[in-house]
Every structure is written in structure tokens, then in C-alpha cells.
Write a protein that holds these residues in place. Structure first.
Motif, mmCIF file in Angstrom:
data_model
loop_
_atom_site.group_PDB
_atom_site.id
_atom_site.type_symbol
_atom_site.label_atom_id
_atom_site.label_comp_id
_atom_site.label_asym_id
_atom_site.label_seq_id
_atom_site.Cartn_x
_atom_site.Cartn_y
_atom_site.Cartn_z
ATOM 1 N N PHE A 102 0.813 -1.215 0.000
ATOM 2 C CA PHE A 102 0.000 0.000 0.000
ATOM 3 C C PHE A 102 0.845 1.262 0.000
ATOM 4 C CE2 PHE A 102 -2.771 -3.153 2.344
ATOM 5 C CZ PHE A 102 -3.526 -3.466 1.230
ATOM 6 N N VAL A 103 0.303 2.285 -0.676
ATOM 7 C CA VAL A 103 0.919 3.605 -0.739
ATOM 8 C C VAL A 103 -0.193 4.613 -0.465
ATOM 9 C CG1 VAL A 103 1.906 5.314 -2.322
ATOM 10 C CG2 VAL A 103 2.790 2.968 -2.322
ATOM 11 N N ASP A 104 0.064 5.571 0.406
ATOM 12 C CA ASP A 104 -0.980 6.487 0.869
ATOM 13 C C ASP A 104 -1.538 7.354 -0.264
ATOM 14 O OD1 ASP A 104 -2.708 7.415 2.780
ATOM 15 O OD2 ASP A 104 -1.193 8.411 4.021
ATOM 16 N N TYR A 110 -8.097 11.791 -3.102
ATOM 17 C CA TYR A 110 -8.312 10.469 -2.501
ATOM 18 C C TYR A 110 -7.693 9.341 -3.333
ATOM 19 C CZ TYR A 110 -11.649 13.199 0.199
ATOM 20 O OH TYR A 110 -12.230 14.164 0.977
ATOM 21 N N ASN A 111 -6.899 9.718 -4.332
ATOM 22 C CA ASN A 111 -6.246 8.708 -5.168
ATOM 23 C C ASN A 111 -4.787 8.543 -4.761
ATOM 24 O OD1 ASN A 111 -8.504 8.168 -6.772
ATOM 25 N ND2 ASN A 111 -8.111 9.955 -8.065
ATOM 26 N N ILE A 112 -4.183 7.429 -5.154
ATOM 27 C CA ILE A 112 -2.807 7.110 -4.767
ATOM 28 C C ILE A 112 -1.897 8.309 -5.061
ATOM 29 C CG2 ILE A 112 -2.103 6.059 -6.974
ATOM 30 C CD1 ILE A 112 -0.758 3.821 -5.255
ATOM 31 N N ASP A 113 -0.984 8.592 -4.133
ATOM 32 C CA ASP A 113 -0.084 9.734 -4.256
ATOM 33 C C ASP A 113 1.161 9.295 -5.031
ATOM 34 O OD1 ASP A 113 1.729 11.767 -3.933
ATOM 35 O OD2 ASP A 113 1.383 12.010 -1.777
ATOM 36 N N PRO A 114 1.321 9.750 -6.270
ATOM 37 C CA PRO A 114 2.443 9.267 -7.096
ATOM 38 C C PRO A 114 3.795 9.562 -6.465
ATOM 39 C CG PRO A 114 0.983 10.706 -8.377
ATOM 40 C CD PRO A 114 0.515 10.773 -6.952
ATOM 41 N N GLY A 115 3.880 10.626 -5.683
ATOM 42 C CA GLY A 115 5.142 10.999 -5.056
ATOM 43 C C GLY A 115 5.645 9.963 -4.061
#
Ligand SMILES: *Cc1c(COP(=O)(O)O)cnc(C)c1O
Length: 384
Positions: A102-104, A110-115
Motif C-alpha cells: 500500500f501507498v498512501d 483520494y487517489n494514490i499519491d504518485p510521489g
């Protein structure tokens, strides 16, 4: 006046005759399994999403599962996704024997944070599953950049995002390696039961998906690979062919409703006082209407749980999507995560509330929803 979260009776009433006729026609033809309606729907969805192919499957969950199978993802592999989504996103990864990582999320979309993705990639990572939550695309450019550099497949969970456009106007399901759609009745394009679709621009992958859908057989009764029964029923395809014609109109009404909520909430002081925060269309680009297709209209609200009780008391539909992030689900304890690992997902799970946004919602009903929320905070400000 009661305001439900979704009103499927109102949604289907004007289409009743046409839907029954479409079902009747399948009954007459007896082409129940992979009949002509399935092929027609596949062509139309491919064209709607802007992909080379679309393969009808039994549900959105099965779309994710068959996509992972087609990409040969299994034991020993890792798949990076968001901990804040409907269960199927991570469930499908675990079901093929791979490990969900998982990635926050980005708290605005509310979508995956690419950073945060790159640092989660290991030598075992095989794929990313960005979820286009609530109807807004994940930030796909940086995700595709990481995927290309690290040799990863990208499976878009577009279950809530049919027709949603990313920055440059490309649509959900055409941005990654494969796109997974659900036609569960509460999605923007819903069947009268379960159904789903997988989209791809890769002809070899499309062929593999078609074979996996029928137990991996090609020709019939000869199996080089192990698939399953992932077929989309002809009756559901016939229903969806009727409904697809109306999808853009429904999306426009959802967007109009979102705009009206914005006006009503801004007029009410609730935003200024910090009681509620409205959803943001983060990747809105000029010239593209479908920047957000509002499968859900999700607020952040102070004292969220008490607000829900208040709304239910007034027969106003409201729901939490989703109350428990994946890393805190009992079934995923074996992954070794703990509370605090994904603070943005945990905050979203405790602060957000979905309110009615469906196309048939009237102005009066919307006013009623906003009034009920205003009443709650008025009482609270007065210490009641
Ligand atoms: C609805 C949904 C699914 C699952 O689709 P089903 O058709 O119900 O199996 C998967 N992912 C997300 C994000 C969804 O909203």
C-alpha cells in the motif's frame, strides 16, 4: 421528504419498456452466453473509452482478477495500490497469491499519491493498481512514468470512473496497460445485476483475456492455460446497450448537481466556518467536461459520525466510502501494517461522507440535504 443516497427506481422508470424489450429479445434468441449483445457492448465500450479492445466479464471484481491473471501476476509478486478503496482492489491481488503493497493517498483527490510510489517499488513489484476513486482519474502521468522506468504493468481500477477524463482528455481505462470497469447497479453505468469489462490497447493481452474468460480454452476443450468462467451474461449486455446511450446525459446531471452543491454550500457558510470541505476536481483541464464524473460526491465533515446519525434521522441517505482502510482490515493483518502507517487514508476514512448525487436528484432534494447539514452544525454551534 426522504432523499435516498441512490434512487434506482427513478433511474430505471423511463427505460422500463426498453429494458424489458431488450431482455425479451435475448430470451427469444436464446443466445444467453456470449451472444451478439456482448460483442456489441464490447465494441461500444472500447470506442467510448478510446481503447483498441474491450472484453466483457462477470463483474468489476472479476475484471481485476482476470487482468492480474492475464499479466501472469502471482505468488512472489508485489502489486502497489491504494489502501483506500473498495475491498476488491486489494482482494484481487491477494486472491492471485501476490502481495498487496500500500501507498498512501493524495488528500485532495483520494487517489494514490504518485510521489510516494517509487520508494515502495522493489525487485518483486510487477504492477501498480491506481484507483480512480469517486469518478476522478488518479494522477496517471507520473504513475506511468514510474511504471515505464521500472517495467511495471498498470491496471486501472476504473470501476467508479467510466468516461472520466484525465488532464489531456484521454479517458479512464485507456491510460494504463488494462482498465477494469464495474457495471454494478450503483455505478454510473449499471447493469440489472453484476457485470464488468476490461479494456486494453494491447491486442495480445486482449486475446489472452478472451481465452482466460472461458477457462483458458482455445479451441474449445483444449487448455494451454488455466482460466475460469468470467463471462458477461448476454442479458446484462443487452441491458447495458440500452443504458449506454444515456450515460453522457446522466454524467452531465451528476456534474450539474455537484455544481449546485458547491453553490449551496458556499452560500451556507459551512465551508467558510470549516464544518465541511467540498470535493476538488484536481485535474480539471479547460475544454474537458468529464474531469470528474461524480460516482460519489464526498465531503469531509466535522463530527462526521454524529452528522450521519442526524441525516439518517431525517431520512437522508449518506454513506461512508470507506470506513476501514485496507491496512487495518483483519484479513490483511498478515501484511504487517499498523495504525498510523497511512495517515491520509486513515483521516479520509474517519472524516468523509458521501451524500446523494444521482442524476434524478431534484433541486428541492439537494436543498433539503444542505439544509439538514446546516441544521446539524447550527445546533452544534449553539452547543446542543
Ligand atoms: C465497485 C468496485 C469494484 C468491484 O466491482 P464489482 O462489479 O462490484 O465486483 C472494484 N473497485 C472499485 C473501486 C469499485 O468501486
Amino acid at each position: 421528504m426522504a432523499v435516498p443516497l441512490l434512487d434506482l427506481a427513478a433511474h430505471h422508470r423511463p427505460l422500463h419498456k426498453e429494458l424489458v424489450a431488450a431482455i425479451e429479445q435475448v430470451v427469444q434468441s436464446q443466445a444467453f452466453i456470449l451472444g451478439p449483445d456482448v460483442g456489441t457492448l464490447e465494441e461500444r465500450i472500447a470506442s467510448y473509452c478510446g481503447t483498441g479492445a474491450a472484453i466483457g466479464v462477470s463483474s468489476g471484481t472479476d475484471a481485476l482478477l482476470i487482468a492480474l491473471m492475464a499479466l501472469n501476476i502471482g505468488p512472489g509478486d508485489e502489486v502497489i495500490t491504494s489502501p483506500y478503496s473498495f475491498f476488491a482492489t486489494a482482494g484481487a491481488v491477494a486472491r492471485v497469491g501476490a502481495k498487496p503493497v500500500f501507498v498512501d493517498i493524495d488528500p485532495r483527490s483520494y487517489n494514490i499519491d504518485p510521489g510516494r510510489v517509487e520508494q515502495a517499488v522493489t525487485s518483486r513489484t510487477k504492477a501498480l493498481i491506481p484507483v480512480h476513486l469517486y469518478g476522478q482519474c488518479a494522477d496517471m502521468d507520473p504513475l506511468m512514468d514510474i511504471a515505464t522506468r521500472r517495467g511495471l504493468a498498470v491496471i486501472e481500477d476504473a470501476a467508479q470512473a467510466i468516461g472520466s477524463e484525465y488532464r489531456d482528455g484521454r479517458r479512464a481505462g485507456s491510460l494504463g496497460t488494462v482498465g477494469c470497469f464495474s457495471f454494478f447497479p450503483s455505478k454510473n453505468l449499471g447493469a440489472l445485476g453484476d457485470a464488468g469489462m476490461v479494456t486494453t490497447n494491447d491486442p495480445q493481452l486482449a486475446e489472452r483475456l478472451r481465452i482466460l474468460r472461458v477457462h483458458g480454452s482455445q479451441p474449445k476443450y483444449y487448455h494451454k492455460i488455466i482460466g475460469g468462467n468470467f463471462r458477461l451474461d448476454s442479458i446484462q449486455a443487452a441491458v447495458l446497450n440500452v443504458k449506454l446511450k444515456h450515460l453522457d446525459g446522466w454524467t452531465r446531471r451528476r456534474q450539474d448537481n455537484a455544481q449546485r452543491y458547491e453553490t449551496l454550500f458556499q452560500q451556507s457558510d459551512l465551508v467558510k466556518k470549516g464544518h465541511v470541505r467540498l470535493p476538488e476536481a484536481v485535474y480539471r483541464a479547460s475544454g474537458h467536461r468529464h474531469y470528474h464524473i461524480y460516482n460519489q460526491f464526498v465531503l469531509r465533515a466535522g463530527e462526521r459520525d454524529r452528522l450521519i446519525v442526524h441525516l439518517k434521522g431525517k431520512s437522508i441517505g449518506a454513506e461512508i466510502y470507506y470506513p476501514v482502510p485496507f491496512h487495518l482490515q483483519e484479513c490483511f493483518q498478515y501484511l504487517g501494517y499498523k495504525a498510523g502507517d497511512f495517515p491520509e487514508s486513515e483521516r479520509a476514512a474517519s472524516e468523509t461522507i458521501a451524500i446523494p448525487i444521482y442524476p434524478e436528484l431534484t433541486q428541492l432534494q439537494q436543498q433539503e440535504v444542505v439544509n439538514a447539514i446546516c441544521d446539524f452544525y447550527k445546533d452544534r454551534d449553539r452547543g446542543i
